[in-house]
Design a protein around this motif. Structure first.
Motif, PDB file in Angstrom:
ATOM      1  N   ILE B 121       0.831  -1.197   0.000  1.00 35.90           N
ATOM      2  CA  ILE B 121       0.000   0.000   0.000  1.00 35.90           C
ATOM      3  C   ILE B 121       0.871   1.256   0.000  1.00 35.90           C
ATOM      4  O   ILE B 121       0.631   2.194  -0.763  1.00 35.90           O
ATOM      5  CB  ILE B 121      -0.944  -0.011   1.223  1.00 35.90           C
ATOM      6  CG1 ILE B 121      -2.035  -1.051   1.008  1.00 35.90           C
ATOM      7  CG2 ILE B 121      -1.557   1.360   1.442  1.00 35.90           C
ATOM      8  CD1 ILE B 121      -2.847  -1.334   2.242  1.00 35.90           C
ATOM      9  N   LEU B 144      -5.224   8.850  -0.442  1.00 37.04           N
ATOM     10  CA  LEU B 144      -4.825   7.445  -0.556  1.00 37.04           C
ATOM     11  C   LEU B 144      -4.278   6.929   0.776  1.00 37.04           C
ATOM     12  O   LEU B 144      -4.519   5.782   1.149  1.00 37.04           O
ATOM     13  CB  LEU B 144      -3.776   7.272  -1.660  1.00 37.04           C
ATOM     14  CG  LEU B 144      -3.395   5.816  -1.935  1.00 37.04           C
ATOM     15  CD1 LEU B 144      -4.579   5.022  -2.452  1.00 37.04           C
ATOM     16  CD2 LEU B 144      -2.249   5.722  -2.922  1.00 37.04           C
ATOM     17  N   PHE B 147      -7.134   5.874   2.905  1.00 32.10           N
ATOM     18  CA  PHE B 147      -7.649   4.580   2.455  1.00 32.10           C
ATOM     19  C   PHE B 147      -6.714   3.451   2.884  1.00 32.10           C
ATOM     20  O   PHE B 147      -7.164   2.409   3.348  1.00 32.10           O
ATOM     21  CB  PHE B 147      -7.780   4.567   0.925  1.00 32.10           C
ATOM     22  CG  PHE B 147      -9.095   5.062   0.436  1.00 32.10           C
ATOM     23  CD1 PHE B 147      -9.317   6.408   0.310  1.00 32.10           C
ATOM     24  CD2 PHE B 147     -10.106   4.188   0.119  1.00 32.10           C
ATOM     25  CE1 PHE B 147     -10.537   6.883  -0.146  1.00 32.10           C
ATOM     26  CE2 PHE B 147     -11.325   4.643  -0.326  1.00 32.10           C
ATOM     27  CZ  PHE B 147     -11.543   5.992  -0.466  1.00 32.10           C
ATOM     28  N   GLY B 148      -5.435   3.665   2.672  1.00 31.91           N
ATOM     29  CA  GLY B 148      -4.459   2.626   2.986  1.00 31.91           C
ATOM     30  C   GLY B 148      -4.493   2.251   4.444  1.00 31.91           C
ATOM     31  O   GLY B 148      -4.468   1.074   4.802  1.00 31.91           O
ATOM     32  N   LEU B 150      -6.961   2.641   6.581  1.00 31.04           N
ATOM     33  CA  LEU B 150      -8.223   1.982   6.941  1.00 31.04           C
ATOM     34  C   LEU B 150      -8.246   0.536   6.471  1.00 31.04           C
ATOM     35  O   LEU B 150      -9.014  -0.281   6.972  1.00 31.04           O
ATOM     36  CB  LEU B 150      -9.403   2.738   6.314  1.00 31.04           C
ATOM     37  CG  LEU B 150      -9.739   4.059   6.969  1.00 31.04           C
ATOM     38  CD1 LEU B 150     -10.870   4.727   6.222  1.00 31.04           C
ATOM     39  CD2 LEU B 150     -10.133   3.847   8.414  1.00 31.04           C
ATOM     40  N   ASP B 151      -7.409   0.226   5.494  1.00 32.26           N
ATOM     41  CA  ASP B 151      -7.372  -1.114   4.934  1.00 32.26           C
ATOM     42  C   ASP B 151      -6.736  -2.108   5.900  1.00 32.26           C
ATOM     43  O   ASP B 151      -7.056  -3.298   5.867  1.00 32.26           O
ATOM     44  CB  ASP B 151      -6.565  -1.075   3.629  1.00 32.26           C
ATOM     45  CG  ASP B 151      -7.067  -2.090   2.635  1.00 32.26           C
ATOM     46  OD1 ASP B 151      -8.283  -2.291   2.584  1.00 32.26           O
ATOM     47  OD2 ASP B 151      -6.239  -2.677   1.930  1.00 32.26           O
ATOM     48  N   PHE B 154      -8.797  -4.575   7.957  1.00 32.74           N
ATOM     49  CA  PHE B 154      -9.425  -5.591   7.117  1.00 32.74           C
ATOM     50  C   PHE B 154      -8.429  -6.668   6.725  1.00 32.74           C
ATOM     51  O   PHE B 154      -8.757  -7.850   6.703  1.00 32.74           O
ATOM     52  CB  PHE B 154     -10.022  -4.951   5.859  1.00 32.74           C
ATOM     53  CG  PHE B 154     -11.259  -4.171   6.140  1.00 32.74           C
ATOM     54  CD1 PHE B 154     -12.459  -4.810   6.358  1.00 32.74           C
ATOM     55  CD2 PHE B 154     -11.220  -2.794   6.235  1.00 32.74           C
ATOM     56  CE1 PHE B 154     -13.606  -4.099   6.634  1.00 32.74           C
ATOM     57  CE2 PHE B 154     -12.355  -2.075   6.517  1.00 32.74           C
ATOM     58  CZ  PHE B 154     -13.549  -2.728   6.721  1.00 32.74           C
ATOM     59  N   VAL B 155      -7.218  -6.226   6.404  1.00 35.24           N
ATOM     60  CA  VAL B 155      -6.185  -7.200   6.055  1.00 35.24           C
ATOM     61  C   VAL B 155      -5.974  -8.144   7.223  1.00 35.24           C
ATOM     62  O   VAL B 155      -5.929  -9.364   7.068  1.00 35.24           O
ATOM     63  CB  VAL B 155      -4.867  -6.476   5.720  1.00 35.24           C
ATOM     64  CG1 VAL B 155      -3.770  -7.478   5.496  1.00 35.24           C
ATOM     65  CG2 VAL B 155      -5.032  -5.597   4.504  1.00 35.24           C
TER      66      VAL B 155
END
Lengths: 224, 233
Positions: B121, B144, B147-148, B150-151, B154-155
């Protein structure tokens, strides 16, 4: 005009454009078809084995194909400075985002509907788990791809070689969603284990990232 | 400013040397893994440093979106770049350690995958910055970054179901956790040294970015003042 009305008008315009030109859907369809054929050559799946890998193949094919449509989302608006007109108009930015995302959702959904039977035929698939769950997974997964994809496409039009840029920024962020949709599909196709955890994960992913997209889209639209 | 930098650089160098001695010589050899375990003193501090830098990057990106200050953006670039470097160190030392201890270079478990994803990311973040043509690179990059970041949960969640091979945290891990005090000391020293080193490099990179911003601003101003000259260069 209200947000809903602007969204509807903008969506109708995109759908009419696509209906008359069929640019996005044709290129996506052919691209997905190519991916399916190439995969079947590179894996040579038997019926039993294919059930385990099909979830991955299907979604990777759809992800790649979706990028083709996503790249065209905003490129169309750059011609004749349409996007600049949007910027100065008093219409809310999110109406534009929602209409584009829903438009892409429809394009990719059509692609999936047309390609799914082909997958079933080429890979001799038959769902062992409850097949209706596949529809739920498909809806959530497609939204996960197109919401972020539409948003990132709006960012990538600000870069050099933007067609290459979109997958470079979209794929890393989409990996958890991809993992969830692949695992859910595999769980349903093989009937081994429940897809519930993955569906919930996908749903939460959709909600979180759609919210962020809506919060930040105006910023991105006006970044020029 | 320059003198302060030199002093801090010398201090950091001294700390790094001392930490190297502590980790390589002074700390006792681990019972089951042997000398290989000493890579721990680099692996863990690098990871903590990288994650801290990414966290700072996320925070300053949000601040940038609210304030639009070029100083904040310079900090965002610096932390992202240095964070990627430290994250690379983690991803290189990890397999080097895993091979003799687990017998494999890599496994797709929660922590390894999350770290790799984080690295991907932030590399995409740097690529986006590099390829951006508009004057609004910082805005797009900051978006970005949000977004990265917040990801990441989830990962981690998506990988949670996989069996984990990475050891649980050695410290604060419930009964049976903890280590020899000499080991703890060596780890803490290395942690401090890595943090100091990272801060130093970030500072340097920050100043470089500020200089670049100033230069671009001057160039733009000159171009405005001399409309007849085609290019100020």
């Amino acid at each position: 005009m209200s947000l809903a009305e602007i969204t509807r008008v903008s969506l109708a315009k995109d759908l009419r454009l696509e209906w008359r030109s069929k640019d996005a859907i044709n290129s996506m369809l052919f691209f997905a078809l190519l991916v399916v054929v190439i995969f079947s050559f590179s894996f040579d799946p038997t019926a039993e084995e294919s059930r385990h890998i099909a979830g991955g193949l299907i979604w990777v094919a759809f992800l790649f194909a979706a990028v083709v449509a996503l790249n065209q989302t905003w490129a169309r608006e750059l011609r004749n400075q349409v996007l600049d007109a949007y910027r100065v108009s008093p219409a809310p930015a999110n109406a534009l985002f929602i209409s584009k995302a829903v438009g892409n959702f429809i394009f990719v959904a059509v692609l999936e509907t047309l390609m799914a039977p082909l997958f079933m035929v080429f890979y001799n698939l038959r769902s062992i788990g409850p097949a209706y769950e596949l529809v739920v997974v498909a809806i959530l997964a497609t939204w996960a791809l197109v919401a972020n994809g539409t948003f990132f496409a709006a960012m990538s039009i600000r870069t050099r070689s933007r067609e290459v840029m979109l997958p470079l920024i979209l794929f890393p962020i989409s990996i958890p969603a991809l993992l969830a949709m692949v695992s859910a599909t595999t769980a349903i196709l093989t009937g081994e284990g429940s897809a519930r955890f993955w569906v919930v994960l996908l749903a939460v992913y959709d909600v979180v990232f759609t919210t962020v997209c809506l919060l930040l889209f105006e910023t991105v639209l006006h970044a020029e | 400013m320059r003198r302060l930098f030199v002093i801090l650089a010398l201090l950091t160098f001294g700390l790094l040397t001392f930490a190297l001695y502590e980790g390589m010589v002074a700390a006792p050899t681990e019972q089951t893994m042997g000398e290989v375990q000493r890579i721990f003193y680099y692996h863990v501090p690098s990871a903590v440093t990288a994650f801290t830098l990414f966290l700072i990057n996320f925070v300053v990106s949000i601040i940038y979106l609210a304030r639009r200050s070029p100083r904040v953006d310079a900090l965002a670039v610096s932390t992202a770049e240095v964070g990627v470097v430290f994250c690379t160190v983690v991803l290189v030392t990890g397999p080097l350690w895993a091979r003799p201890v687990w017998g494999i270079w890599w496994t797709w478990d929660a922590r390894l995958t999350s770290t790799l994803l984080l690295w991907l990311i932030y590399v995409s973040y740097l690529i986006l910055r590099r390829y951006s043509t508009s004057g609004q690179t910082p805005v797009i990059a900051a978006v970005l970054a949000v977004f990265g970041f917040l990801d990441v949960p989830f990962v981690y969640l998506a990988n949670r179901l996989f069996r984990t091979q990475h050891p649980q945290p050695v410290y604060f891990g419930g009964p049976g956790s903890g280590a020899d005090p000499r080991m703890t000391f060596a780890l803490l020293m290395n942690m401090a040294a890595f943090f100091a080193f990272a801060a130093l490099v970030v500072w340097l990179r920050f100043r470089l970015e500020r200089a670049r911003q100033d230069f671009e601003e001057t160039q733009a101003l000159e171009a405005l003042l001399q409309p007849d000259v085609r290019s100020p260069r």
